[in-house]
Scaffold this motif. Structure first.
Motif, PDB file in Angstrom:
ATOM      1  N   MET A 134      38.989  73.666   8.953  1.00  0.00           N
ATOM      2  CA  MET A 134      38.840  74.765   9.901  1.00  0.00           C
ATOM      3  C   MET A 134      37.365  75.124  10.022  1.00  0.00           C
ATOM      4  N   SER A 135      36.837  75.126  11.265  1.00  0.00           N
ATOM      5  CA  SER A 135      35.448  75.500  11.468  1.00  0.00           C
ATOM      6  C   SER A 135      35.277  76.996  11.239  1.00  0.00           C
ATOM      7  N   GLN A 136      34.073  77.382  10.866  1.00  0.00           N
ATOM      8  CA  GLN A 136      33.808  78.778  10.567  1.00  0.00           C
ATOM      9  C   GLN A 136      33.667  79.594  11.847  1.00  0.00           C
ATOM     10  N   HIS A 137      34.108  80.833  11.775  1.00  0.00           N
ATOM     11  CA  HIS A 137      34.016  81.712  12.930  1.00  0.00           C
ATOM     12  C   HIS A 137      32.539  81.924  13.282  1.00  0.00           C
ATOM     13  N   PRO A 138      32.177  81.871  14.554  1.00  0.00           N
ATOM     14  CA  PRO A 138      30.758  81.999  14.921  1.00  0.00           C
ATOM     15  C   PRO A 138      30.131  83.313  14.484  1.00  0.00           C
ATOM     16  N   THR A 139      30.893  84.399  14.463  1.00  0.00           N
ATOM     17  CA  THR A 139      30.322  85.675  14.012  1.00  0.00           C
ATOM     18  C   THR A 139      30.003  85.630  12.531  1.00  0.00           C
ATOM     19  N   LEU A 140      30.878  85.002  11.737  1.00  0.00           N
ATOM     20  CA  LEU A 140      30.608  84.838  10.313  1.00  0.00           C
ATOM     21  C   LEU A 140      29.294  84.096  10.113  1.00  0.00           C
ATOM     22  N   VAL A 141      29.120  83.026  10.861  1.00  0.00           N
ATOM     23  CA  VAL A 141      27.911  82.212  10.749  1.00  0.00           C
ATOM     24  C   VAL A 141      26.690  83.006  11.203  1.00  0.00           C
ATOM     25  N   ALA A 142      26.814  83.712  12.333  1.00  0.00           N
ATOM     26  CA  ALA A 142      25.675  84.439  12.891  1.00  0.00           C
ATOM     27  C   ALA A 142      25.218  85.568  11.974  1.00  0.00           C
ATOM     28  N   VAL A 143      26.166  86.335  11.442  1.00  0.00           N
ATOM     29  CA  VAL A 143      25.805  87.445  10.565  1.00  0.00           C
ATOM     30  C   VAL A 143      25.163  86.915   9.287  1.00  0.00           C
ATOM     31  N   THR A 144      25.717  85.853   8.735  1.00  0.00           N
ATOM     32  CA  THR A 144      25.145  85.271   7.516  1.00  0.00           C
ATOM     33  C   THR A 144      23.730  84.787   7.762  1.00  0.00           C
ATOM     34  N   GLU A 145      23.517  84.144   8.886  1.00  0.00           N
ATOM     35  CA  GLU A 145      22.191  83.598   9.181  1.00  0.00           C
ATOM     36  C   GLU A 145      21.169  84.706   9.395  1.00  0.00           C
ATOM     37  N   ARG A 146      21.562  85.773  10.053  1.00  0.00           N
ATOM     38  CA  ARG A 146      20.570  86.832  10.271  1.00  0.00           C
ATOM     39  C   ARG A 146      20.259  87.572   8.969  1.00  0.00           C
ATOM     40  N   ILE A 147      21.228  87.653   8.051  1.00  0.00           N
ATOM     41  CA  ILE A 147      20.939  88.227   6.736  1.00  0.00           C
ATOM     42  C   ILE A 147      19.944  87.344   5.998  1.00  0.00           C
ATOM     43  N   ARG A 148      20.151  86.047   6.073  1.00  0.00           N
ATOM     44  CA  ARG A 148      19.201  85.118   5.427  1.00  0.00           C
ATOM     45  C   ARG A 148      17.800  85.287   5.988  1.00  0.00           C
ATOM     46  N   GLU A 149      17.698  85.323   7.302  1.00  0.00           N
ATOM     47  CA  GLU A 149      16.386  85.435   7.938  1.00  0.00           C
ATOM     48  C   GLU A 149      15.728  86.768   7.604  1.00  0.00           C
ATOM     49  N   ARG A 150      16.512  87.828   7.662  1.00  0.00           N
ATOM     50  CA  ARG A 150      15.998  89.169   7.387  1.00  0.00           C
ATOM     51  C   ARG A 150      15.520  89.286   5.945  1.00  0.00           C
ATOM     52  N   SER A 151      16.153  88.535   5.051  1.00  0.00           N
ATOM     53  CA  SER A 151      15.933  88.692   3.607  1.00  0.00           C
ATOM     54  C   SER A 151      15.023  87.637   3.008  1.00  0.00           C
ATOM     55  N   GLN A 152      14.531  86.717   3.794  1.00  0.00           N
ATOM     56  CA  GLN A 152      13.934  85.505   3.225  1.00  0.00           C
ATOM     57  C   GLN A 152      12.833  85.795   2.214  1.00  0.00           C
ATOM     58  N   ALA A 153      11.889  86.662   2.569  1.00  0.00           N
ATOM     59  CA  ALA A 153      10.769  86.907   1.663  1.00  0.00           C
ATOM     60  C   ALA A 153      11.246  87.560   0.366  1.00  0.00           C
ATOM     61  N   LYS A 154      12.134  88.548   0.483  1.00  0.00           N
ATOM     62  CA  LYS A 154      12.630  89.243  -0.710  1.00  0.00           C
ATOM     63  C   LYS A 154      13.483  88.321  -1.567  1.00  0.00           C
ATOM     64  N   ARG A 155      14.307  87.516  -0.906  1.00  0.00           N
ATOM     65  CA  ARG A 155      15.176  86.601  -1.646  1.00  0.00           C
ATOM     66  C   ARG A 155      14.355  85.547  -2.369  1.00  0.00           C
ATOM     67  N   ASP A 156      13.341  85.019  -1.716  1.00  0.00           N
ATOM     68  CA  ASP A 156      12.490  84.015  -2.369  1.00  0.00           C
ATOM     69  C   ASP A 156      11.805  84.593  -3.599  1.00  0.00           C
ATOM     70  N   ALA A 157      11.320  85.823  -3.477  1.00  0.00           N
ATOM     71  CA  ALA A 157      10.655  86.470  -4.614  1.00  0.00           C
ATOM     72  C   ALA A 157      11.638  86.691  -5.760  1.00  0.00           C
ATOM     73  N   TYR A 158      12.846  87.109  -5.419  1.00  0.00           N
ATOM     74  CA  TYR A 158      13.877  87.331  -6.438  1.00  0.00           C
ATOM     75  C   TYR A 158      14.207  86.032  -7.166  1.00  0.00           C
TER      76      TYR A 158
END
Length: 606
Positions: A1-25
């Motif tokens: 089953m392919s992933q729902h596009p909203t699930l993918v979109a929300v996850t990706e924007r969290i990754r992008e929004r968090s990249q610098a903080k996540r990398d530091a962590y």
């Protein structure tokens, strides 16, 4: 089953929004893991102190075999029914650890307060901040650096979030959460709610109310309604942080002890295997999104619109209420457990429980399957349920069909097409509303504002008969900086009774409601709070307000130029500062962040 596009979109924007903080962590966590357990490098005196009270055989294992040592962080006390079973867990864990060739110690204890005891009392003003105290206490226990993995023993409202926040700051260590399960079913939730309403009307006396409450909360284990405590357990399971199917197995059973022993064996395996995923490897953007999906699909506690944000921040991830709102639009409601239905969590578990729920969501493309977990396998393993095989735990596929479709639905035939959580936004600020238990005809309320700066004032007005009309109660100065953001659950019986009498009523507040938020529409967690200069402090008695839970509109119908000119109301908050230990939390009140930022008193990487 392919992933729902909203699930993918929300996850990706969290990754992008968090990249610098996540990398530091992650950089910090990887360095800590590379450094390893400190006991091989600290002085012999330090090591001797750490192991002085251990049994001689355990000392020999640590000294000669250099076997892993498991740290136990426990929230045991016997005032919380949910935590009373933890009294025996350390001895069970230590015994199983020895069988597995490792050792275990209680690294520390953390406080655990009961919101059910403190509702409507001054102690409730310590409740939210107790989460951060628990995180601090956990950090103290783990700071000795003599543990190779950790087992976290906690269940209730602020305890699990506090444990997880700290565990993520020690995220280089492998760790598992170990539940204790719900109490057996007492009287029905509907019967309990009815007696509460009769008491609010003066038609039942205190003896009748106490008898009803004690028939509901009657033994060891979590309260059986689906509030924050049981939402915690759902989260730890759907996030892959505790063993599959372990959330809702009752205490004092053979299965419960077998699950605790299985968790200990797995912790030992994780401690021995350098390739095993540590907590920092497990809790990423996908896993946090899975947690939000679980919350929405079960109609879980609104408290997690605060706690999940704080947990994510501890892992270097930045989430907000827009993420909850967008996921809620596509995640179906699959569970009907009180207050969203008549069943309790025992009924939910018997109907198919977490395994059935997770399988339905996976098959619908609404969960990330390819994630790290405490088993080192993807989330599909969590579509199984535990069973006993010769006294030890084994797993089998969850039921193919719901054993009670009135309690647990399929993704193709859900109770609701959405998750029932909305972002509320307008000239009064941003907040959230849970509508999964609110009837459609009550989801839009347009009525005059009635202002209260204390929940007791609302209850007193109700008793005087002053609220027999359509109105929206605005309960202000209830945020973290004002008074610690207590839950306002004791308002529920009065407001519910007025709604049942045919009045259009709603609540707007910068405070919290209970994890058992009910059938009266309540826009809560309004941010910024009044004590931070939030616009909710501009509302005046009699202002026409519109609360539309279908569109997310939260508006004071005041001309824009007048609204702009209005001064913010103020309140003397000195009465919140002393008594019952509240003065000890004054520093936390001064620095607490907004609800949408997790109401944190910590400065993480941001």
């Amino acid at each position: 089953m392919s992933q729902h596009p909203t699930l993918v979109a929300v996850t990706e924007r969290i990754r992008e929004r968090s990249q610098a903080k996540r990398d530091a962590y992650l950089k910090r966590m990887r360095q800590a893991r590379q450094d390893g357990v400190e006991r091989s490098r600290i002085s012999c005196t330090n090591v001797a102190h750490a192991y002085a009270a251990m049994p001689q055989n355990d000392k020999l294992v640590l000294k000669e075999a250099k076997a892993p040592n498991l740290g136990i962080v426990t929230a045991y006390n016997d005032m919380l029914s949910a935590h009373q079973p933890y009294e025996t867990y350390p001895s069970i864990i230590k015994d199983e650890a020895r069988t597995a060739g490792v050792t275990a110690q209680v690294a520390g204890g953390v406080p655990a307060m009961c919101d059910g005891v403190t509702q409507g009392q001054s102690g409730m003003e310590l409740s939210l901040f107790s989460r951060d105290v628990i995180a601090l206490a956990t950090a103290v226990g783990l700071s000795h650096k003599v543990f190779d993995a950790a087992l976290y023993l906690g269940i209730c409202d602020k305890i699990v979030p506090g444990l997880l926040i700290a565990a993520l700051r020690f995220g280089h260590l492998p760790g598992l959460f170990v539940p204790a399960g719900p109490m057996s079913t007492g009287i029905s939730n509907a019967e309990k709610a009815k007696v509460r309403q009769l008491f609010a009307e003066g038609k039942a006396d205190r003896d009748a109310l106490l008898q009803s409450e004690m028939a509901s909360y009657h033994g060891p284990g979590t309260c059986t309604f689906y509030g924050t405590a049981n939402s915690n357990q759902m989260l730890m399971e759907i996030m892959g942080l505790q063993l599959p199917g372990s959330s809702f197995v009752g205490p004092g059973t053979e299965m419960r002890e077998a699950l605790t022993r299985a968790a200990t064996r797995r912790a030992a395996e994780m401690a021995r295997d350098p390739s095993t995923p540590a907590l920092c490897d497990i809790v990423d953007a996908r896993v946090v999104v899975n947690g939000i999906v679980g919350l929405l699909s079960t109609g879980g506690s609104t408290n997690h619109t605060i706690h999940l944000i704080a947990i994510a921040r501890a892992a270097g991830l930045d989430i907000n209420w827009d993420d909850f709102n967008d996921l809620s639009a596509v995640v179906p409601l699959l569970a009907r457990v009180y207050p969203n239905g008549k069943a309790d969590v025992n009924h939910f578990h018997a109907a198919g429980g977490m395994g059935f729920l997770i399988r339905e969501l996976l098959d619908a493309g609404l969960l990330h399957e390819d994630v790290n977990t405490v088993l080192g396998q993807g989330l599909r393993r969590w579509a199984e349920e535990p069973c006993l095989d010769g006294g030890r735990i084994a797993w089998r596929p969850c039921p193919a069909e719901s054993l009670d479709p009135a309690v647990l639905a399929t993704a193709k035939s859900p109770f609701s097409a959405d998750g029932g959580l909305r972002l509320m936004n307008g000239n009064m600020g941003r907040g959230v509303i849970k509508v999964s238990a609110v009837a459609p005809e009550h989801r839009v309320v347009r009525a005059p504002a009635v202002l209260f700066d204390d929940q007791e004032d609302l209850i007193a007005a109700f008793k005087r008969g002053e609220l027999e009309r359509d109105f929206i109660a605005v309960v202000r100065f209830q945020g973290p900086r004002a008074n610690g953001m207590p839950e306002l659950h004791q308002l529920t019986p009065s407001l519910t009774l007025l709604q049942d009498r045919g009045f259009q009523v709603a609540l707007v507040t910068d405070g919290r409601m209970s994890g058992a938020s009910g059938k009266v529409p309540a826009a809560i967690h309004i941010s910024p709070e009044c004590a931070m200069g939030g616009p909710l402090a501009k509302v005046r008695d009699g202002d026409m307000l519109r609360l539309d839970a279908t569109t997310g509109e939260l508006t004071a119908e005041v001309p824009a130029d007048e609204w702009e000119r209005r001064e913010l109301a103020t309140k003397d908050l000195s009465g919140n500062g002393f008594g019952n230990g509240r003065e000890l939390f004054s520093g936390m009140r001064q620095i607490a962040d907004t609800a949408e930022r997790g109401a944190c008193t910590f400065q993480f990487d941001d």
